[in-house]
Design a protein around this motif. Sequence first.
Motif, PDB file in Angstrom:
ATOM      1  N   LEU A   1      49.345  53.281  42.395  1.00  0.00           N
ATOM      2  CA  LEU A   1      49.343  52.371  41.700  1.00  0.00           C
ATOM      3  C   LEU A   1      48.631  52.562  40.390  1.00  0.00           C
ATOM      4  O   LEU A   1      49.210  52.067  38.992  1.00  0.00           O
ATOM      5  CB  LEU A   1      48.629  51.125  42.150  1.00  0.00           C
ATOM      6  N   THR A   2      47.911  53.359  40.116  1.00  0.00           N
ATOM      7  CA  THR A   2      47.046  53.718  38.918  1.00  0.00           C
ATOM      8  C   THR A   2      47.868  54.535  38.122  1.00  0.00           C
ATOM      9  O   THR A   2      47.981  54.089  36.992  1.00  0.00           O
ATOM     10  CB  THR A   2      45.942  54.662  39.313  1.00  0.00           C
ATOM     11  N   GLU A   3      48.815  55.350  38.700  1.00  0.00           N
ATOM     12  CA  GLU A   3      49.856  55.931  37.709  1.00  0.00           C
ATOM     13  C   GLU A   3      50.699  55.188  37.186  1.00  0.00           C
ATOM     14  O   GLU A   3      51.316  55.055  36.124  1.00  0.00           O
ATOM     15  CB  GLU A   3      50.507  57.170  38.497  1.00  0.00           C
ATOM     16  N   VAL A   4      51.233  54.148  38.208  1.00  0.00           N
ATOM     17  CA  VAL A   4      52.357  53.349  37.711  1.00  0.00           C
ATOM     18  C   VAL A   4      51.855  52.409  36.633  1.00  0.00           C
ATOM     19  O   VAL A   4      52.685  52.045  35.561  1.00  0.00           O
ATOM     20  CB  VAL A   4      52.867  52.379  38.899  1.00  0.00           C
ATOM     21  N   TYR A   5      50.693  51.705  36.791  1.00  0.00           N
ATOM     22  CA  TYR A   5      50.177  50.822  35.858  1.00  0.00           C
ATOM     23  C   TYR A   5      49.843  51.373  34.536  1.00  0.00           C
ATOM     24  O   TYR A   5      49.752  51.001  33.408  1.00  0.00           O
ATOM     25  CB  TYR A   5      49.326  49.667  36.537  1.00  0.00           C
ATOM     26  N   SER A   6      48.988  52.512  34.765  1.00  0.00           N
ATOM     27  CA  SER A   6      48.497  53.373  33.595  1.00  0.00           C
ATOM     28  C   SER A   6      49.696  53.926  32.750  1.00  0.00           C
ATOM     29  O   SER A   6      49.587  53.862  31.343  1.00  0.00           O
ATOM     30  CB  SER A   6      47.799  54.403  33.812  1.00  0.00           C
ATOM     31  N   SER A   7      50.752  54.089  33.123  1.00  0.00           N
ATOM     32  CA  SER A   7      52.021  54.646  32.268  1.00  0.00           C
ATOM     33  C   SER A   7      52.992  53.795  31.811  1.00  0.00           C
ATOM     34  O   SER A   7      53.813  53.941  31.177  1.00  0.00           O
ATOM     35  CB  SER A   7      52.565  55.710  33.221  1.00  0.00           C
ATOM     36  N   SER A   8      52.531  52.300  32.102  1.00  0.00           N
ATOM     37  CA  SER A   8      53.538  51.540  31.858  1.00  0.00           C
ATOM     38  C   SER A   8      53.463  51.009  30.254  1.00  0.00           C
ATOM     39  O   SER A   8      52.375  50.751  29.894  1.00  0.00           O
ATOM     40  CB  SER A   8      53.392  49.988  32.788  1.00  0.00           C
ATOM     41  N   PRO A   9      54.594  51.107  29.576  1.00  0.00           N
ATOM     42  CA  PRO A   9      54.580  50.641  28.306  1.00  0.00           C
ATOM     43  C   PRO A   9      54.025  49.181  28.015  1.00  0.00           C
ATOM     44  O   PRO A   9      53.365  48.853  26.986  1.00  0.00           O
ATOM     45  CB  PRO A   9      56.117  50.510  27.657  1.00  0.00           C
ATOM     46  N   ALA A  10      54.187  48.247  29.090  1.00  0.00           N
ATOM     47  CA  ALA A  10      54.045  46.920  28.836  1.00  0.00           C
ATOM     48  C   ALA A  10      52.609  46.592  29.126  1.00  0.00           C
ATOM     49  O   ALA A  10      51.896  45.837  28.550  1.00  0.00           O
ATOM     50  CB  ALA A  10      54.984  46.023  29.629  1.00  0.00           C
ATOM     51  N   LEU A  11      51.949  47.454  30.183  1.00  0.00           N
ATOM     52  CA  LEU A  11      50.614  47.064  30.684  1.00  0.00           C
ATOM     53  C   LEU A  11      49.557  48.239  30.422  1.00  0.00           C
ATOM     54  O   LEU A  11      48.567  47.910  30.818  1.00  0.00           O
ATOM     55  CB  LEU A  11      50.709  46.445  32.123  1.00  0.00           C
ATOM     56  N   GLY A  12      50.353  49.409  30.150  1.00  0.00           N
ATOM     57  CA  GLY A  12      49.252  50.270  30.303  1.00  0.00           C
ATOM     58  C   GLY A  12      47.891  50.549  29.405  1.00  0.00           C
ATOM     59  O   GLY A  12      46.793  50.909  30.031  1.00  0.00           O
ATOM     60  N   ARG A  13      48.092  49.741  28.287  1.00  0.00           N
ATOM     61  CA  ARG A  13      46.773  49.727  27.411  1.00  0.00           C
ATOM     62  C   ARG A  13      45.659  48.612  28.057  1.00  0.00           C
ATOM     63  O   ARG A  13      44.638  48.673  27.617  1.00  0.00           O
ATOM     64  CB  ARG A  13      47.091  49.364  26.141  1.00  0.00           C
ATOM     65  N   TYR A  14      46.378  47.748  28.860  1.00  0.00           N
ATOM     66  CA  TYR A  14      45.469  46.769  29.463  1.00  0.00           C
ATOM     67  C   TYR A  14      44.840  46.964  30.880  1.00  0.00           C
ATOM     68  O   TYR A  14      43.947  46.482  31.609  1.00  0.00           O
ATOM     69  CB  TYR A  14      46.184  45.280  29.601  1.00  0.00           C
ATOM     70  N   ASN A  25      48.464  49.776  59.217  1.00  0.00           N
ATOM     71  CA  ASN A  25      49.447  50.556  59.731  1.00  0.00           C
ATOM     72  C   ASN A  25      50.476  49.722  60.532  1.00  0.00           C
ATOM     73  O   ASN A  25      51.708  50.058  60.552  1.00  0.00           O
ATOM     74  CB  ASN A  25      48.829  51.831  60.841  1.00  0.00           C
ATOM     75  N   GLU A  26      50.053  48.887  61.588  1.00  0.00           N
ATOM     76  CA  GLU A  26      50.790  48.041  62.245  1.00  0.00           C
ATOM     77  C   GLU A  26      52.132  47.354  61.749  1.00  0.00           C
ATOM     78  O   GLU A  26      53.141  47.259  62.017  1.00  0.00           O
ATOM     79  CB  GLU A  26      50.039  46.960  63.265  1.00  0.00           C
ATOM     80  N   SER A  27      51.759  46.720  60.645  1.00  0.00           N
ATOM     81  CA  SER A  27      52.701  45.875  60.034  1.00  0.00           C
ATOM     82  C   SER A  27      52.918  46.665  58.415  1.00  0.00           C
ATOM     83  O   SER A  27      53.744  45.913  57.583  1.00  0.00           O
ATOM     84  CB  SER A  27      52.082  44.489  59.461  1.00  0.00           C
ATOM     85  N   ALA A  28      52.535  47.606  58.280  1.00  0.00           N
ATOM     86  CA  ALA A  28      52.865  48.265  56.905  1.00  0.00           C
ATOM     87  C   ALA A  28      52.500  47.413  55.678  1.00  0.00           C
ATOM     88  O   ALA A  28      53.348  47.268  54.737  1.00  0.00           O
ATOM     89  CB  ALA A  28      54.124  48.914  56.887  1.00  0.00           C
ATOM     90  N   THR A  29      51.560  46.804  55.690  1.00  0.00           N
ATOM     91  CA  THR A  29      51.065  45.859  54.848  1.00  0.00           C
ATOM     92  C   THR A  29      49.668  46.273  53.928  1.00  0.00           C
ATOM     93  O   THR A  29      48.948  46.864  54.572  1.00  0.00           O
ATOM     94  CB  THR A  29      50.554  44.511  55.282  1.00  0.00           C
ATOM     95  N   VAL A  30      49.992  46.341  52.660  1.00  0.00           N
ATOM     96  CA  VAL A  30      48.528  46.883  51.865  1.00  0.00           C
ATOM     97  C   VAL A  30      48.315  45.582  51.052  1.00  0.00           C
ATOM     98  O   VAL A  30      49.119  44.934  50.360  1.00  0.00           O
ATOM     99  CB  VAL A  30      49.126  47.978  51.072  1.00  0.00           C
ATOM    100  N   ILE A  31      47.002  45.271  50.857  1.00  0.00           N
ATOM    101  CA  ILE A  31      46.610  44.370  49.924  1.00  0.00           C
ATOM    102  C   ILE A  31      45.695  45.013  48.855  1.00  0.00           C
ATOM    103  O   ILE A  31      44.747  45.855  49.293  1.00  0.00           O
ATOM    104  CB  ILE A  31      45.863  43.212  50.512  1.00  0.00           C
ATOM    105  N   TYR A  32      46.059  44.938  47.676  1.00  0.00           N
ATOM    106  CA  TYR A  32      45.294  45.690  46.652  1.00  0.00           C
ATOM    107  C   TYR A  32      44.967  44.813  45.490  1.00  0.00           C
ATOM    108  O   TYR A  32      45.420  43.603  45.408  1.00  0.00           O
ATOM    109  CB  TYR A  32      46.251  46.820  46.140  1.00  0.00           C
ATOM    110  N   GLN A  33      44.023  45.080  44.698  1.00  0.00           N
ATOM    111  CA  GLN A  33      43.607  44.526  43.625  1.00  0.00           C
ATOM    112  C   GLN A  33      43.766  45.260  42.358  1.00  0.00           C
ATOM    113  O   GLN A  33      43.429  46.481  42.323  1.00  0.00           O
ATOM    114  CB  GLN A  33      42.192  44.182  43.789  1.00  0.00           C
ATOM    115  N   LEU A  34      44.348  44.813  41.201  1.00  0.00           N
ATOM    116  CA  LEU A  34      44.696  45.311  40.054  1.00  0.00           C
ATOM    117  C   LEU A  34      43.715  44.578  38.937  1.00  0.00           C
ATOM    118  O   LEU A  34      43.518  43.360  39.212  1.00  0.00           O
ATOM    119  CB  LEU A  34      46.054  44.863  39.474  1.00  0.00           C
ATOM    120  N   VAL A  35      43.153  45.551  38.192  1.00  0.00           N
ATOM    121  CA  VAL A  35      42.112  44.856  37.320  1.00  0.00           C
ATOM    122  C   VAL A  35      42.818  45.440  35.894  1.00  0.00           C
ATOM    123  O   VAL A  35      42.934  46.467  35.797  1.00  0.00           O
ATOM    124  CB  VAL A  35      40.686  45.659  37.392  1.00  0.00           C
ATOM    125  N   PHE A  36      42.631  44.467  34.847  1.00  0.00           N
ATOM    126  CA  PHE A  36      43.122  44.516  33.835  1.00  0.00           C
ATOM    127  C   PHE A  36      42.114  43.969  32.577  1.00  0.00           C
ATOM    128  O   PHE A  36      41.411  43.063  32.849  1.00  0.00           O
ATOM    129  CB  PHE A  36      44.571  43.728  33.229  1.00  0.00           C
TER     130      PHE A  36
END
Length: 67
Positions: A1-14, A25-36
């Motif tokens: 996620l870090t690479e995806v958002y830091s290299s985004s032209p729209a959001l990278g600077r934020y 693992n059972e449900s293949a669910t990930v909950i994550y927090q993004l900080v801008f």
Amino acid sequence: LTEVYSSSPALGRYFRSAQVISFSNESATVIYQLVFSVPPSTKGFMENTMNPDLIRNILRQNIYDED
């Protein structure tokens, strides 16, 4: 996620960090927090640039590009 958002032209600077909050693992669910770091409020910034749909679509596009 870090690479995806830091290299985004729209959001990278934020983008500051991404952290996994919960992972199942059972449900293949990930909950994550993004900080801008956003500038002082300007008209439409939060509604347009930080729109949840835009943020999701940047990740979705990256996944499609990987395939």
